[in-house]
Design a protein around this motif. Structure first.
Motif, PDB file in Angstrom:
ATOM      1  N   GLU A 335     -13.979 -22.831  -4.067  1.00 40.33           N
ATOM      2  CA  GLU A 335     -12.892 -22.589  -4.973  1.00 40.33           C
ATOM      3  C   GLU A 335     -12.110 -21.597  -4.136  1.00 40.33           C
ATOM      4  OE1 GLU A 335     -15.680 -19.969  -5.133  1.00 40.33           O
ATOM      5  OE2 GLU A 335     -16.108 -21.910  -6.105  1.00 40.33           O
ATOM      6  N   SER A 336     -10.569 -21.524  -4.538  1.00 41.17           N
ATOM      7  CA  SER A 336      -9.848 -20.358  -3.956  1.00 41.17           C
ATOM      8  C   SER A 336      -9.841 -19.185  -4.679  1.00 41.17           C
ATOM      9  CB  SER A 336      -8.483 -20.922  -3.810  1.00 41.17           C
ATOM     10  OG  SER A 336      -8.216 -22.004  -2.702  1.00 41.17           O
ATOM     11  N   LEU A 337     -10.079 -18.193  -3.951  1.00 43.82           N
ATOM     12  CA  LEU A 337      -9.890 -16.873  -4.664  1.00 43.82           C
ATOM     13  C   LEU A 337      -8.791 -15.889  -3.976  1.00 43.82           C
ATOM     14  CD1 LEU A 337     -13.959 -16.005  -4.467  1.00 43.82           C
ATOM     15  CD2 LEU A 337     -12.553 -16.862  -6.255  1.00 43.82           C
ATOM     16  N   ALA A 338      -8.527 -14.914  -5.113  1.00 45.13           N
ATOM     17  CA  ALA A 338      -7.432 -14.025  -4.739  1.00 45.13           C
ATOM     18  C   ALA A 338      -7.991 -12.636  -4.936  1.00 45.13           C
ATOM     19  CB  ALA A 338      -6.017 -14.204  -5.483  1.00 45.13           C
ATOM     20  N   GLY A 339      -7.676 -11.472  -4.075  1.00 47.37           N
ATOM     21  CA  GLY A 339      -8.167 -10.142  -4.555  1.00 47.37           C
ATOM     22  C   GLY A 339      -7.211  -9.179  -4.111  1.00 47.37           C
ATOM     23  N   HIS A 340      -7.435  -7.935  -4.633  1.00 47.88           N
ATOM     24  CA  HIS A 340      -6.566  -6.839  -4.350  1.00 47.88           C
ATOM     25  C   HIS A 340      -7.275  -5.839  -3.699  1.00 47.88           C
ATOM     26  CE1 HIS A 340      -4.264  -3.056  -5.489  1.00 47.88           C
ATOM     27  NE2 HIS A 340      -3.390  -3.928  -4.777  1.00 47.88           N
ATOM     28  N   PRO A 341      -7.586  -5.818  -2.322  1.00 47.81           N
ATOM     29  CA  PRO A 341      -8.648  -4.888  -1.804  1.00 47.81           C
ATOM     30  C   PRO A 341      -8.524  -3.705  -1.962  1.00 47.81           C
ATOM     31  CG  PRO A 341      -7.879  -6.650  -0.124  1.00 47.81           C
ATOM     32  CD  PRO A 341      -6.897  -6.752  -1.460  1.00 47.81           C
ATOM     33  N   ALA A 342      -7.431  -2.999  -2.296  1.00 44.87           N
ATOM     34  CA  ALA A 342      -7.360  -1.389  -2.433  1.00 44.87           C
ATOM     35  C   ALA A 342      -8.187  -1.139  -3.821  1.00 44.87           C
ATOM     36  CB  ALA A 342      -5.846  -1.046  -2.574  1.00 44.87           C
ATOM     37  N   SER A 343      -7.892  -1.898  -4.976  1.00 42.54           N
ATOM     38  CA  SER A 343      -8.638  -1.604  -6.063  1.00 42.54           C
ATOM     39  C   SER A 343     -10.042  -2.668  -6.097  1.00 42.54           C
ATOM     40  CB  SER A 343      -7.560  -1.947  -7.227  1.00 42.54           C
ATOM     41  OG  SER A 343      -7.492  -3.416  -6.996  1.00 42.54           O
ATOM     42  N   MET A 344     -10.378  -3.490  -5.393  1.00 43.54           N
ATOM     43  CA  MET A 344     -11.634  -4.195  -5.560  1.00 43.54           C
ATOM     44  C   MET A 344     -12.517  -3.869  -4.231  1.00 43.54           C
ATOM     45  SD  MET A 344      -9.583  -7.625  -6.969  1.00 43.54           S
ATOM     46  CE  MET A 344     -10.773  -8.425  -7.113  1.00 43.54           C
ATOM     47  N   THR A 345     -12.435  -4.929  -3.326  1.00 43.89           N
ATOM     48  CA  THR A 345     -13.575  -4.674  -2.164  1.00 43.89           C
ATOM     49  C   THR A 345     -13.553  -3.507  -1.348  1.00 43.89           C
ATOM     50  OG1 THR A 345     -11.998  -6.059  -0.723  1.00 43.89           O
ATOM     51  CG2 THR A 345     -13.461  -7.461  -2.153  1.00 43.89           C
ATOM     52  N   HIS A 346     -12.412  -3.006  -1.363  1.00 36.73           N
ATOM     53  CA  HIS A 346     -12.280  -1.811  -0.351  1.00 36.73           C
ATOM     54  C   HIS A 346     -12.038  -0.435  -1.325  1.00 36.73           C
ATOM     55  CE1 HIS A 346     -12.131  -4.883   2.331  1.00 36.73           C
ATOM     56  NE2 HIS A 346     -12.241  -4.216   3.381  1.00 36.73           N
ATOM     57  N   ALA A 347     -12.154  -0.548  -2.747  1.00 31.24           N
ATOM     58  CA  ALA A 347     -11.894   0.315  -3.369  1.00 31.24           C
ATOM     59  C   ALA A 347     -12.747   1.756  -2.947  1.00 31.24           C
ATOM     60  CB  ALA A 347     -12.310   0.398  -4.834  1.00 31.24           C
ATOM     61  N   SER A 348     -14.036   1.588  -2.341  1.00 31.53           N
ATOM     62  CA  SER A 348     -14.886   2.741  -1.923  1.00 31.53           C
ATOM     63  C   SER A 348     -14.450   3.338  -0.815  1.00 31.53           C
ATOM     64  CB  SER A 348     -16.320   2.068  -1.649  1.00 31.53           C
ATOM     65  OG  SER A 348     -16.321   1.188  -0.719  1.00 31.53           O
ATOM     66  N   ILE A 349     -13.131   2.917  -0.008  1.00 28.04           N
ATOM     67  CA  ILE A 349     -12.986   3.492   1.020  1.00 28.04           C
ATOM     68  C   ILE A 349     -11.775   4.613   0.736  1.00 28.04           C
ATOM     69  CG2 ILE A 349     -11.936   3.364   3.354  1.00 28.04           C
ATOM     70  CD1 ILE A 349     -13.117   0.882   3.710  1.00 28.04           C
ATOM     71  N   PRO A 350     -11.654   5.760   0.909  1.00 28.97           N
ATOM     72  CA  PRO A 350     -10.682   6.578   0.628  1.00 28.97           C
ATOM     73  C   PRO A 350      -9.168   6.108   0.877  1.00 28.97           C
ATOM     74  CG  PRO A 350     -12.230   7.841   1.616  1.00 28.97           C
ATOM     75  CD  PRO A 350     -12.690   6.522   1.895  1.00 28.97           C
ATOM     76  N   LYS A 351      -8.172   6.224   0.182  1.00 25.95           N
ATOM     77  CA  LYS A 351      -7.002   5.697   0.214  1.00 25.95           C
ATOM     78  C   LYS A 351      -6.443   6.159   1.583  1.00 25.95           C
ATOM     79  CE  LYS A 351      -2.450   5.896  -1.787  1.00 25.95           C
ATOM     80  NZ  LYS A 351      -1.994   4.555  -2.108  1.00 25.95           N
ATOM     81  N   GLU A 352      -6.558   7.255   2.160  1.00 25.43           N
ATOM     82  CA  GLU A 352      -5.799   7.656   3.347  1.00 25.43           C
ATOM     83  C   GLU A 352      -6.605   7.021   4.430  1.00 25.43           C
ATOM     84  OE1 GLU A 352      -8.794  10.848   2.064  1.00 25.43           O
ATOM     85  OE2 GLU A 352      -7.168   9.607   1.246  1.00 25.43           O
ATOM     86  N   GLU A 353      -7.935   6.777   4.556  1.00 25.12           N
ATOM     87  CA  GLU A 353      -8.459   5.822   5.457  1.00 25.12           C
ATOM     88  C   GLU A 353      -8.016   4.327   5.314  1.00 25.12           C
ATOM     89  OE1 GLU A 353     -10.603   7.250   7.814  1.00 25.12           O
ATOM     90  OE2 GLU A 353     -10.011   9.095   6.963  1.00 25.12           O
ATOM     91  N   ARG A 354      -8.206   4.043   4.211  1.00 23.60           N
ATOM     92  CA  ARG A 354      -7.600   2.627   4.045  1.00 23.60           C
ATOM     93  C   ARG A 354      -6.298   2.344   4.584  1.00 23.60           C
ATOM     94  NH1 ARG A 354      -8.746   2.802  -1.765  1.00 23.60           N
ATOM     95  NH2 ARG A 354      -6.526   2.827  -2.099  1.00 23.60           N
ATOM     96  N   GLU A 355      -5.529   3.118   4.074  1.00 19.80           N
ATOM     97  CA  GLU A 355      -4.047   2.815   4.651  1.00 19.80           C
ATOM     98  C   GLU A 355      -3.837   3.009   6.055  1.00 19.80           C
ATOM     99  OE1 GLU A 355      -1.398   5.189   2.412  1.00 19.80           O
ATOM    100  OE2 GLU A 355      -1.496   3.655   0.543  1.00 19.80           O
ATOM    101  N   LYS A 356      -4.689   3.742   6.908  1.00 18.39           N
ATOM    102  CA  LYS A 356      -4.533   3.733   8.320  1.00 18.39           C
ATOM    103  C   LYS A 356      -4.735   2.617   9.024  1.00 18.39           C
ATOM    104  CE  LYS A 356      -6.260   8.582   8.610  1.00 18.39           C
ATOM    105  NZ  LYS A 356      -7.346   9.476   9.001  1.00 18.39           N
ATOM    106  N   THR A 357      -5.779   1.670   8.355  1.00 21.44           N
ATOM    107  CA  THR A 357      -6.045   0.201   8.676  1.00 21.44           C
ATOM    108  C   THR A 357      -5.052  -0.718   8.435  1.00 21.44           C
ATOM    109  OG1 THR A 357      -7.778  -0.078   7.246  1.00 21.44           O
ATOM    110  CG2 THR A 357      -8.490   1.007   9.325  1.00 21.44           C
ATOM    111  N   GLY A 358      -4.084  -0.427   7.462  1.00 18.61           N
ATOM    112  CA  GLY A 358      -3.248  -1.458   6.809  1.00 18.61           C
ATOM    113  C   GLY A 358      -3.311  -1.740   5.428  1.00 18.61           C
ATOM    114  N   VAL A 359      -4.494  -1.338   4.963  1.00 15.73           N
ATOM    115  CA  VAL A 359      -4.867  -1.706   3.498  1.00 15.73           C
ATOM    116  C   VAL A 359      -4.139  -1.008   2.560  1.00 15.73           C
ATOM    117  CG1 VAL A 359      -6.840  -2.165   2.016  1.00 15.73           C
ATOM    118  CG2 VAL A 359      -7.126  -2.055   4.433  1.00 15.73           C
TER     119      VAL A 359
END
Length: 385
Positions: A335-359
């Motif tokens: 089945e097809s799934l959609a996610g919002h990485p910043a608040s779901m799968t990658h929420a454990s990564i600090p925002k400033e670190e996430r955004e450096k990689t494009g998240v």
């Protein structure tokens, strides 16, 4: 497996499965739902004594895993993170790891919140230019950890080039092959020492099991990992082993459709006036498209995109309005799934670190399933507006 059964599509069904069930001739390996096994004398048994150490259903799966990844030894764990945990337990305090900076949030959390406390140092770097890795290698470096395609930015890392760096410095190379699967790429053939899978995803394929896997070629390395698997005990049960073994038998046909649907949806999104950027390695404009073309057989069903204006609320509105795509964690199911990485799968990564990689906050990740692609495109059309 007999010598003529060497092509991938045959391996998914027969690979490593040498023995028909001796009791009744079952075509599928039975589910041995048992914790212990009778012995004729202390230490005298038929290869199994306690199911943490080995279970016939799990062993059948582990042989299949080794076969489809062109390895010699497979190990199945209770989750993908349990498999990663076993790899890091090969190290000792003072050792260092070079890892890609765009990786699954759970991996980042395990590295930084658990193993850094035990004195292991991690360097998170962009590996799109794999030659840059040598700038972070020193006498303490014992492992290079790679995801390709990366999660969720779909960056492509040149496995052969990273392997040449690892071998030059006598460093282990582990590749998380979850997104690509062995249908699309086989890292051991490209020089990796360890291949890791979240078997929860494409290998299981039906969103009904949680499991991890490792595949290696070297016996000494396999023996070290088998010891950790048994000593730490993070193994999967026989029912889960049965489910993933069953899933592997249709991996090749499922991946064909994932790739077909993924291509159509990536091309649709790239032309949409409200979409700023689509991340999919099949585009010629992708920075490492040529590497993907060389080391992968196709480009997969994982896609990420951002809307124009980088609007968090707009991204949330889109994922909440999808009807066929399900808003959920995970990926790789039918089945097809959609996610919002910043608040779901990658929420454990600090925002400033996430955004450096494009998240960024407007990034949406799609796991494109095997439904009718026209229905999936219509769903995106109505949700994006």
């Amino acid at each position: 497996m007999s010598s003529e059964k060497t092509n991938f599509n045959t391996k998914t069904i027969h690979g490593g499965q040498d023995n028909i069930d001796p009791a009744y001739g079952s075509v599928m390996p039975p589910i041995y739902q048992t914790s212990t096994y009778s012995q004729t004398t202390p230490g005298g048994h038929k290869g199994f004594e306690y199911s943490r150490s080995a279970n016939p259903t799990r062993t059948a799966l582990e042989k299949s895993l080794a076969s489809i990844e062109n390895g010699n030894f497979g190990l199945a764990f209770g989750s993908g993170l349990a498999a990663i945990d076993a790899v890091i337990k090969l190290l000792k305090p003072g050792d260092e790891v070079v890892s890609t900076n765009d990786l699954y949030g759970g991996t980042y959390r395990l590295f930084t919140k658990v193993f850094e406390d035990f004195g292991i140092k991690f360097h998170f770097i962009g590996m799109e230019n794999a030659a840059d890795i040598e700038n972070y290698v020193n006498d303490n470096t014992k492992l290079i950890w790679v995801e390709t395609p990366t999660n969720p930015m779909m960056n492509i890392i040149d496995i052969e080039l990273v392997a040449s760096v690892a071998k030059k410095h006598d460093i282990l190379l582990a590749v998380d092959n979850t997104f690509a699967t062995p249908y699309l790429q086989q890292p051991i053939d490209l020089g990796a020492d360890i291949v890791m899978h979240s078997a929860t995803k494409y290998l299981g394929g039906h969103s009904d099991v949680v499991m991890g896997a490792l595949v290696v070629k070297d016996k000494d390395l396999a023996d070290r990992l088998y010891f950790i698997q048994n000593a730490s005990g993070a193994v999967c049960g026989p029912m889960d082993s049965f489910l993933v073994l069953r899933g592997i038998k249709t991996l090749h046909v499922r991946m064909q459709r994932h790739c077909e649907n993924g291509k159509a949806i990536a091309e649709y999104l790239a032309k949409h006036p409200k979409i700023e950027k689509v991340y999919w390695p099949g585009f010629e404009s992708h920075p490492n498209h040529n590497i993907a073309k060389r080391q992968m057989n196709d480009f997969g069903g994982m896609i990420s995109f951002v809307t124009k204006g980088n609007d968090y609320d707009e991204a949330i509105r889109i994922v909440e309005n999808l009807k066929i795509f399900t808003l959920a964690e995970s990926l790789g199911g039918v089945e097809s799934l959609a996610g919002h990485p910043a608040s779901m799968t990658h929420a454990s990564i600090p925002k400033e670190e996430r955004e450096k990689t494009g998240v960024v906050d407007s990034l949406i990740r799609l796991s494109v399933g095997i439904e009718d692609v026209n229905d999936l495109i219509d769903d995106l059309k109505q949700a994006i507006g």
